[in-house]
Design a protein around this motif. Structure first.
Motif, PDB file in Angstrom:
ATOM      1  N   GLY A  81       0.809  -1.205   0.000  1.00 10.84           N
ATOM      2  CA  GLY A  81       0.000   0.000   0.000  1.00 10.84           C
ATOM      3  C   GLY A  81       0.844   1.258   0.000  1.00 10.84           C
ATOM      4  N   TYR A 111      -8.150  -1.199  -4.259  1.00 13.18           N
ATOM      5  CA  TYR A 111      -9.148  -0.581  -3.398  1.00 13.18           C
ATOM      6  C   TYR A 111     -10.423  -1.431  -3.373  1.00 13.18           C
ATOM      7  CZ  TYR A 111      -6.490   3.852  -3.415  1.00 13.18           C
ATOM      8  OH  TYR A 111      -5.538   4.824  -3.241  1.00 13.18           O
ATOM      9  N   ARG A 117      -6.986  -2.332   0.064  1.00 14.86           N
ATOM     10  CA  ARG A 117      -6.034  -1.228   0.136  1.00 14.86           C
ATOM     11  C   ARG A 117      -6.677  -0.022   0.823  1.00 14.86           C
ATOM     12  NH1 ARG A 117      -3.505   2.229  -4.974  1.00 14.86           N
ATOM     13  NH2 ARG A 117      -2.445   3.802  -3.673  1.00 14.86           N
ATOM     14  N   SER A 118      -5.942   0.549   1.763  1.00 17.99           N
ATOM     15  CA  SER A 118      -6.427   1.711   2.489  1.00 17.99           C
ATOM     16  C   SER A 118      -6.308   2.966   1.628  1.00 17.99           C
ATOM     17  CB  SER A 118      -5.608   1.886   3.770  1.00 17.99           C
ATOM     18  OG  SER A 118      -5.984   3.059   4.456  1.00 17.99           O
ATOM     19  N   ASN A 119      -7.268   3.858   1.750  1.00 19.31           N
ATOM     20  CA  ASN A 119      -7.271   5.084   0.954  1.00 19.31           C
ATOM     21  C   ASN A 119      -6.349   6.138   1.564  1.00 19.31           C
ATOM     22  OD1 ASN A 119      -8.276   6.962  -1.087  1.00 19.31           O
ATOM     23  ND2 ASN A 119      -9.216   7.998   0.659  1.00 19.31           N
TER      24      ASN A 119
END
Length: 259
Positions: A81, A111, A117-119
Motif C-alpha cells: 500500500g 481498493y 487497500r487503504s485510501n
C-alpha cells in the motif's frame, strides 16, 4: 491517474523493455529514465533502496515517459500500500508460491470492493486531479507476482487463474536455485527452458503478460522471441560494471603496456 504505458504497450501487442534500479539515487534514476526504457523498476528487495529513495527516484523520472514500478521486499500489505501511495504504477512481488498468496497480493494492491487497500494516495494522487486517482487505480496498476520456485511452478495454472494479476515475473536465479542449479540470469538448461515455454503458453491462454529478468540485450532478445512480454535489462549496477570493465580492458590492451 494517467494511463499506464506498460498496459498500453501490452494492448498493442508489444514487449515492454524495463530498467532496474538498485542504487538509491535520484540522479541515477534520472539518467536511466532518459535512456529509452518503457518502465523503470526500483528494487526494494535486493537493491539498497528504501522507501524515501524510491520516492526520490520516482520524482527524478517523473518528467520522462517511463512507467514507475517497484519490486517490493515481500508480499505484505503495509509495504504494498505504501509504495502505491508513493506513486508506483506497478508492483513486482517476490516469492509468490500459491494461488492464495497471489490473491493476497491482489487484495493488498486494490481498493474496495476488489481489495482492502487503504485510501490515502498521498503522492500518487498528485498524478491527476483531486479525487480522480481512486477511480482508475484498480485498473491501471500492474501486478506481477514473481514465479521463482519449484513450488510456484507446480502451482502455475492455479496462480495464473487468480483474477487481478496482469501476468507473472520470472526470477531466473531463484528458479534455477530451487531446482538445484547454479543461480544465474540467462538460463539454457532444457528443464528450465521447458518451464519458460509452459509459462508463456499458459499466460497466452489467459491474456496475461509474462516478464523475466535478463542479463542484457542478448538474453532479452531471446526472451522476447520466446514470447515474454516484459524484459528487464540487468540493473544499473550491472550495466555500469560491464561498460566500465570493457573500457578499462580496452585502455590497457591498446596502451601498448603503458597502462
Amino acid at each position: 491517474m494517467a494511463n499506464n504505458k506498460v498496459k498500453q504497450l501490452w494492448a498493442e501487442g508489444k514487449t515492454v523493455v524495463n530498467a532496474w534500479l538498485a542504487i538509491p539515487s535520484g540522479f541515477s534514476a534520472e539518467v536511466v529514465a532518459q535512456c529509452g526504457f518503457d518502465s523503470v523498476t526500483v528494487d526494494m528487495q535486493h537493491g539498497v533502496q528504501d522507501y524515501l529513495s524510491m520516492v526520490q527516484c520516482f520524482q527524478a523520472m517523473h518528467g520522462h515517459p517511463v512507467t514507475p514500478m517497484v519490486r517490493v521486499p515481500w508480499n505484505e500489505p503495509g509495504v504494498i500500500g505504501k509504495v502505491l501511495d508513493g506513486g508506483a504504477y506497478g508492483v513486482i512481488c517476490p516469492m509468490v508460491n500459491t494461488p492464495q498468496e497471489a490473491r493476497n497480493l491482489v487484495s493488498y494492491a486494490k481498493y474496495p470492493p476488489k481489495g482492502v487497500r487503504s485510501n490515502g494516495p498521498i503522492r500518487s494522487g498528485m498524478y491527476g486531479s483531486a479525487g480522480e486517482y481512486q477511480k482508475t487505480a484498480n485498473d491501471e496498476i500492474v501486478l506481477l507476482p514473481m514465479m521463482e520456485t519449484k513450488t510456484a511452478v507446480e502451482n502455475m495454472e492455479a496462480i495464473l487463474d487468480v483474477e487481478g494479476i496482469d501476468g507473472v515475473y520470472i526470477g531466473p536465479s531463484d528458479l534455477g536455485f530451487s531446482y538445484g542449479l547454479v543461480p544465474k540470469l540467462d538460463r539454457d538448461e532444457p528443464e528450465i527452458l521447458k518451464i519458460y515455454e509452459k509459462i508463456v503458453k499458459e499466460c497466452g491462454k489467459r491474456g496475461l503478460n509474462p516478464g523475466i529478468h535478463c542479463s542484457g540485450a542478448e538474453g532479452a532478445v531471446r526472451a522476447i522471441n520466446m514470447g515474454f512480454k516484459l524484459v528487464t535489462l540487468s540493473n544499473e549496477v550491472g550495466l555500469m560494471q560491464v561498460y566500465a570493465r570493457q573500457q578499462v580492458a580496452q585502455t590497457r590492451k591498446e596502451s601498448g603496456g603503458k597502462a
